[in-house]
Every structure is written in C-alpha cells, then in structure tokens.
Design a protein around this motif. Structure first.
Motif, PDB file in Angstrom:
ATOM      1  N   TRP A 186       0.837  -1.211   0.000  1.00 24.26           N
ATOM      2  CA  TRP A 186       0.000   0.000   0.000  1.00 24.26           C
ATOM      3  C   TRP A 186       0.867   1.255   0.000  1.00 24.26           C
ATOM      4  N   THR A 260      -5.079  -8.835   4.761  1.00 25.91           N
ATOM      5  CA  THR A 260      -5.154  -7.716   3.830  1.00 25.91           C
ATOM      6  C   THR A 260      -5.918  -6.561   4.469  1.00 25.91           C
ATOM      7  N   LEU A 264      -4.368  -2.892   5.397  1.00 28.52           N
ATOM      8  CA  LEU A 264      -5.003  -1.684   4.877  1.00 28.52           C
ATOM      9  C   LEU A 264      -5.293  -0.700   5.996  1.00 28.52           C
ATOM     10  N   LEU A 268      -3.843   2.959   6.221  1.00 28.62           N
ATOM     11  CA  LEU A 268      -4.686   4.091   5.871  1.00 28.62           C
ATOM     12  C   LEU A 268      -4.992   4.993   7.044  1.00 28.62           C
TER      13      LEU A 268
END
Lengths: 477, 371
Positions: A186, A260, A264, A268
C-alpha cells in the motif's frame, strides 16, 4: 495379533464370516451378504445398519487380488468392524496399504509383535506396544507405549492437541507476516513504487526474530482447547481433525483476507491522520521516521492483541512471552533510538530521537488506539457471532467446562492380571491347511517369477486345492 | 533380553546391563517421565472464553467512550484557524507566473513576486508559518538513502570523504560536497515574508522567528558543525564546496552563529524527510505579542516571495500555510470524524449482537452435544 473386545460385536445387526479357499466361493459368499441390495456397489454407499466382517487369511489372499481388492475395501469400509484373523504379516501390510491407496485417509496401525512390524511400517502412523512380545514392534514404530489402552490418550489428547497447536501456529504465523508485509504494497502507491520500507530497518530485522518469535512459540507448545479429562469425555472433539477443518485452503484464504484488511487499516488510518499534521508545538510529526514509529508500534499492538484472542490456554509462560515481547520491543526501540548508540555507530542508527519525539504526542497515541481497535473488533465480532449461531463442538465443550469445572476422573479399574504365557504368534504348526496359504504364491508381489514348484497356471483357474511336493520329493527328482 | 517389567502402571523399568542383579546392576533407571505440571501439561492457566458477558459490554463501553473523544477532537480541530495559499504561479493570472516561467538556474538576480491575501479572522497566540509542497516524493528510496549522517554530525573524516550513499552528489570538481547527498541538494530555498496592510495604508512587516522550528534532538544531538565550538565556520569548511543547486555555501546560511552551518534550522527541518508526497514543513513562527492584541489581526496581507525553488518541471505545487496549534497539532478533522463513526458503529454492532444473542443465544447448551 491384537486382542479386540469381542463384546462390541454383539451389538452388530449381522455378522458375516467369510472363509473360503477359492475365489468363487468368496464371490458367492459376498453376494450373499447383500442379497437385499444391489450387487453393484458404488463408493460410500449408505449403510442401513451396523455390520461386521470377519475374514481369515486364506480368503484374504483371494480378496486382495487386483480384481477383488476394491470390493473388499468397499465392503470393509461399510462395516463397523472388520476382523482379519489368521493372516500373515505381509497380508497385514497389504490390508493397510489397500486402505492407504484408495481411501486417501491417514492410517494408524498398532501392534506388539514382530509379525506386526510390516503393518506398522506400512501405515502412516505406526504404534508399537512394548511388552510381552518383545521390542521389535517398538523399534519400528513412530510412537510406542506399554499398554493398548494408551492409544486412547494418544489420539484423543495428544494427537488432537498437536493438530490444534500446529494449525493455530500456522494460521497466526501467516497472519502476522502478511499484515507486516502487505503494508509495503500500500505504501508503494505513495512513495513512487520505489520499494521504500515503511518501518525502520532494525524493526524489520527483529520483528520475526525477537518481537513475535517467542509468543508464537509458546502458542504452539502449550495451547490446549480443553483439558485432558474433557477430551476423554467427548471424543467427538476429535472429528475436526479428521475433517481437516482447522487449516485448509479455505482457512488460508480467510487468513489472507483478514491480513489484507489489517494491513489496509494499519496503513490508511495513520496516513489519513498524519496528512498535513504537526506536533503539539508545531514541529514535524509527519516525517518518515515518526510515521515509521507509528506504524510499527501499531503493528506490534495489533499482532499482540490477535495473539491474545487466539490463545485459549494462558499459562504463565504464555503471558510472560507475550508481555515480554512488547516490553522487549519498547526497550530495544528506545535503546536503538537513543543518543549513546547514535554516537557509537552513527550511520547504523539514524532514527535518533524519533521515539521520544513522536510517542509523546497525544494524536499519535489516539491514532494508534483507533488503528488497533479497528483491526481487532471485526475479528471479535465475527468469532462471537460464529459461536452464537454455529457453535462448534469445541465451543460447546469449552462452555460446559467453564460452567462445570473439572469432570469427575475416570473410575479406577485395576489393570487386568495377565498370565505370562509365551505363545508364538506364527501359526505354521497349528491348524491344518495354513501351510498351504503360506507356501502358496498369494503373497508374492512379483508376477513373472518362474514357478518354484513347477506349476505354470494360476490356481484361481482350477478349483482344486493346491498340491505341493514335499522337500523329500523335490530332492528325489 | 534383559528387560523385566511390572505392569501395575504399565511402565517398564530397565535394569542396567543385565548382569547379576547385585551391586553393579542394582541402579534402576526409570523411563517414567516426571510427574511435574510442566511435563504433564497441567500448568495452571487462565482460559478466557468469548461470552456475551464480556463481548457485549466491551462493545458498548468502546462505543460510549469513542463518541465523546471524537466530538472533542472534532471541536478542537474546528477551533484551529488555518489559511493556505498556493503561490506556484501556474495560472496566467497568478502573481508569480512570470517568476515560474522565467526560472533559470544561472540567474543572478532573484525573481520576486507579491501575493496578496485576506485573513477573515484574527489569529491569537503563536501562529506557525509553513511551506507546503505537493507531488514531491521525499520518501523515494534512493532519495532517502542519499545522505551522510556522520558528516552531518560533524565528523571531520566524513566531511572530507563523504559516504558512497551520497553519490552522485558527493563530489563536485574534485572537492567534497558539504553537505552531500540529494536531500541536501534539493533544499527548499524560497524566502517568504509577511506584510500586513494596515487599514491606514501603512505596511507593517511581521516579525518571523527562525529558530525553535526543528526538533531539539535534531538540533543538539544529530546535527553538529565540524570543528570545535566557536571556530570560524568558513575556516572549518575550507576544502569543501557547496551543493550543486545551492546559491550560498553552508556556512553562509545565517548570520547568527548558532543557526549557521549544519545546525541551521531550516536545513535541519528540510533534512527530516517527509513520509508522504504532499507535506508541509515549519518555516517560521510568529510569536504572540500580548494578550490584548491578536498576533495576526483581520485584514489584508501580502506574501513577498523570493522565488528560488522550481517545481514546475515535476508538476509540483508550492503553498504557504498559516496555522494556529492546539494540543493535538494542526487542523485535521479526520481523527475526530473517525472516532465518532467507529464509536457509533461499535455501539450499533453491540445492539445488534445483543438482539442476536437474545434470540439465538442458547445453542451452547451441553444437552446438544451429540454423541
């Protein structure tokens, strides 16, 4: 030969005894078994009762030939119990291999004498009983103990715990490493795909070696879902292992999805919180080193919390290792980011001051708190819902154990007195006709060997009993 | 075979070396494992279970905790005053358009432009002035590596021989570059001044403080000038040359000797690389004057820019930000909104789980453990 409780046989609806000398009679006898049903059997047919099968060595010799062995297997698997008596050691091994080859199941063979060695070696798991018949079985087995009744403990307690520990260990290991690594994927979108790591290099080195190694090791060594007494009381707890429920492709994909999502969130939330953000005194907090500090601390807390959810049996060792890992992380981080090490090895410790300057900011802690809760709460909710709506046997037993404490110990039965006899288990000299079986070519695996006794056609074709010349007759020719 | 056995416990005791069971063979070695809690896997343990009694209160408590925290954060963030102005000069109508168009590396005369703006609210207490860059990847791996921390810490040897990581910005014309590396080379060198346009018409220059903008550990531990204290920096840096893109050498960054050389705070702030491609760095602090007058009163202002830093080539943007500060930092409503939403979702989930538990929660009865 293993002594089996024949009492159980009384509960069977019908018992079919197959003893025959020739193939024809075997087929006829077998046809007689299913006169109520079609003779064309399909794999795993529904059984309408409890059947048992007894087959002796002679018949087994015919039944194990290629055209009949599948029938034997299907029939035997539909019976509750199969007893093969008066068999040679090779036939024991052949029966085990038959099951191994066609049923794709894990086989366990247990025996105590030298004649059981080939069977023990043929099975996936060989168990030897040490004692009356000597040590040969023990020497060739994977597990050995002294009494047959310990097999129950081996399977229901130790085997089960071993399976659960292994599965949990693997699942957690994949989870923590996927979460840790996918974060870089990411971040790649925001660093020009230049493979810049999100974390400090030292954290990358020590994460798998120090910070998460000991706690997962403790999980794999000490975890128990229910204790041993409850394991005996509910043998159904063994079925998840047979059904491969705890680690399969499906659970692996589930683990991947959870990882996952975790990675994330771990990226984020700090990204959004640190965007154009500054410290309480106006200085920088969105720099690379503070961001690394924030994400790596969040990661440590999240994987530790996940370990807290996964462990069911919290011994002192587990607690020590988990809390010790977090403490070690903080201690090592503050040491590596301190002035002293920076002056000694300047280029190796460039993160000087980052821990002090970022971890004293309330918005950093609030971001960390939010990240961790957002990662853990879905897992908690899912597990709780699953337990409410589809409780597994393990859940039910654990709830019962929690309410009732320890079940009563099994009643003490004094061990049966055994009269020491030395009975040979080779039956050459016993009943008439057994010698025919052994000296027949039924158990020779090779097909095209020159016939030892001058016979060229297969005895199956002729329905004659076999005649062999004695050694004296041989020598006279 | 010299093995005897007792079958009370089913354990075998092997007598040592089968000879006469007298004095020599009398040592019996038992294979029985020790009956300790550790070896028999009976260690006392805490066995938590996810029950409704633990999970549901946890969800409710978290929900009820997060919502006030979120509201507090949001309100605090809303009370922070922030003003941002982009002065890259992309549009033709922008005051800095000509400076952006006519930028050249070899220009002798610096290009200046004035950007007028208006503050709607007065700013109290300390006001922090930032410069912000967009589309500038200070987090690129090769860029982040391109520095020499030993040289920046005042190590004499590294001053003369910069590390290989600084390549190709380690030497220029046979002289070592001080400070070496791509990070130092790309240092932000615009000069920004704030001028307040009094309603009477007078122009008041607002005093900007250039120190106290970098981390204390950076200024006093990580970055040090080479040579002993109080030596002339021009002498110390003899034999080195300035980075290729700089207009002045490192020992002429500031007249204040405490802010010159490697310990110049603008330099230190720049060297602390940002994590994301859009970032802001502290430029100056406007100290508060008194409790009566606001630091920046409402009205018209002018931003005087000495446009030295080219960003058009990589489609970057430059902006100036004026902001007040609170205990949680600058204006960032994300955290407040996130806390409020997570808190409400948690609370709702708790309610939903409570309903489900009420309706279906009795499936864990032992009577249903089928044999």
């Amino acid at each position: 030969m293993i002594k089996v409780k024949l009492m159980y046989m009384v509960l069977m609806k019908e018992i079919f005894v197959v003893t025959a000398n020739t193939a024809d009679t075997v087929i006829k006898a077998r046809a007689g078994l299913f006169w109520l049903q079609k003779t064309q059997t399909v794999q795993d047919e529904k059984v309408n009762g409890e059947y048992g099968l007894i087959i002796n060595g002679h018949s087994l010799a015919y039944a194990l030939q290629e055209d009949l062995e599948l029938e034997l297997l299907r029939t035997a698997c539909m019976c509750k119990t199969v007893i093969c008596c008066r068999v040679t050691p090779l036939q024991k091994a052949q029966v085990v291999e038959l099951v191994k080859k066609y049923k794709q199941a894990i086989t366990l063979a247990i025996g105590d004498g030298a004649n059981d060695v080939s069977m023990i070696k043929a099975a996936h798991i060989g168990v030897g009983i040490s004692g009356q018949e000597g040590m040969q079985a023990v020497l060739s087995s994977d597990f050995s103990f002294a009494q047959f009744r310990y097999l129950q403990r081996l399977l229901l307690v130790h085997g089960r715990w071993s399976y659960i520990r292994m599965c949990k260990f693997l699942q957690y290991f994949f989870y923590k490493n996927f979460s840790y690594t996918l974060l870089h994927f990411w971040y790649g979108f925001f660093c020009g795909f230049s493979a810049q790591t999100v974390y400090d290099d030292w954290f990358i080195t020590l994460y798998n070696m120090v910070y998460t190694a000991t706690s997962v090791l403790a999980l794999g060594l000490f975890d128990q879902d229910v204790n041993e007494r409850w394991s005996f009381r509910y043998p159904q707890l063994y079925s998840p292992g047979q059904l491969n429920m705890f680690f399969s492709k499906r659970t692996f994909v589930q683990c991947l999805i959870v990882s996952t999502y975790t990675s994330l969130v771990l990226f984020l939330i700090p990204w959004a919180a640190m965007q154009d953000s500054v410290r309480g005194d106006g200085k920088d907090v969105a720099d690379y080193q503070s961001f690394a500090m924030l994400t790596q601390t969040s990661l440590m807390v999240v994987v530790s919390a996940q370990m807290f959810l996964d462990t069911h049996y919290w011994t002192a060792i587990n607690q020590f290792f988990l809390l010790g890992s977090i403490a070690a992380y903080l201690a090592i981080t503050f040491t590596f980011y301190s002035n002293g090490l920076f002056f000694m090895f300047t280029s190796s410790f460039p993160f000087i001051g980052s821990a002090r300057n970022s971890l004293n900011q309330p918005n950093v802690w609030l971001t960390m708190f939010l990240t961790c809760l957002l990662c853990i709460l879905p897992t908690v909710a899912y597990r709780f819902l699953h337990m409410l709506l589809h409780p597994t046997i393990t859940d039910k037993v654990r709830h019962k154990a929690r309410e009732e404490g320890q079940p009563a110990p099994a009643p003490y039965r004094p061990p049966p007195r055994r009269v020491s006899t030395r009975r040979s288990s080779y039956a050459f000299s016993h009943s008439q006709g057994y010698g025919d079986l052994v000296t027949s070519r039924k158990f020779l695996r090779l097909k095209r060997r020159p016939s030892l006794f001058g016979r060229k056609d297969s005895p199956l074709v002729e329905n004659q009993p076999q005649h062999y010349r004695t050694i004296t007759e041989e020598s006279q020719t | 075979m010299a093995s005897s056995y007792k079958d009370e416990d089913g354990h075998i005791t092997v007598s040592g070396s089968g000879a006469a069971a007298g004095a020599g063979g009398g040592s019996l070695r038992s294979k029985k494992p020790e009956n300790t809690a550790f070896k028999q896997q009976r260690l006392p343990a805490w066995q938590p279970i996810l029950t409704a009694g633990t999970v549901l209160p946890a969800f409710f408590i978290i929900g009820l905790m997060f919502i006030p925290i979120g509201i507090g954060l949001y309100v605090t963030s809303n009370n922070i005053k922030e003003f941002e102005i982009d002065y890259t000069g992309v549009e033709m109508s922008s005051p800095c358009f000509t400076c952006a168009q006519n930028f050249s590396w070899n220009g002798t005369k610096p290009c200046t432009c004035s950007v007028p703006f208006h503050l709607d609210q007065p700013y109290e207490s300390n006001v922090f002035m930032y410069y912000g860059l967009s589309n500038f990847y200070q987090n690129h791996r090769r860029y982040v590596k391109s520095r020499d921390d030993s040289q920046l810490n005042g190590n004499e040897e590294s001053l003369r021989k910069p590390s290989k990581e600084c390549e190709p910005y380690a030497k220029h014309g046979n002289k070592p570059i001080a400070p070496c590396g791509a990070i130092a080379n790309s240092m932000f060198n615009d000069s920004l001044e704030l001028i307040y346009n009094d309603p009477n018409g007078t122009k008041v220059q607002i005093p900007l403080t250039a120190t106290g903008i970098a981390w204390w550990t950076d200024k006093h531990v990580k970055f040090r000038n080479p040579g002993a204290e109080n030596t002339n920096l021009t002498v110390v840096f003899q034999g080195t040359t300035q980075p290729v893109n700089w207009r002045r050498p490192v020992f002429q960054l500031d007249s204040d000797p405490d802010n010159n050389g490697f310990i110049n705070e603008d330099f230190i702030v720049w060297m602390r690389t940002a994590a994301l491609p859009t970032f802001r760095k502290l430029y100056r602090i406007i100290q508060r004057r008194s409790n009566v007058h606001p630091t920046l009163p409402r009205g018209n202002y002018t931003l005087e820019v000495v446009y030295n830093y080219p960003v058009r080539s990589f489609e970057g943007r430059k902006r100036m930000i004026l902001s007040t500060i609170s205990w949680m930092g600058g204006k960032n409503p994300f955290l407040g909104i996130a806390y409020i939403s997570v808190g409400s979702v948690c609370f709702l989930l708790g309610v939903v789980l409570l309903i489900i538990h009420h309706k279906y929660g009795n499936r864990n009865n032992a009577a249903e453990i089928s044999h």
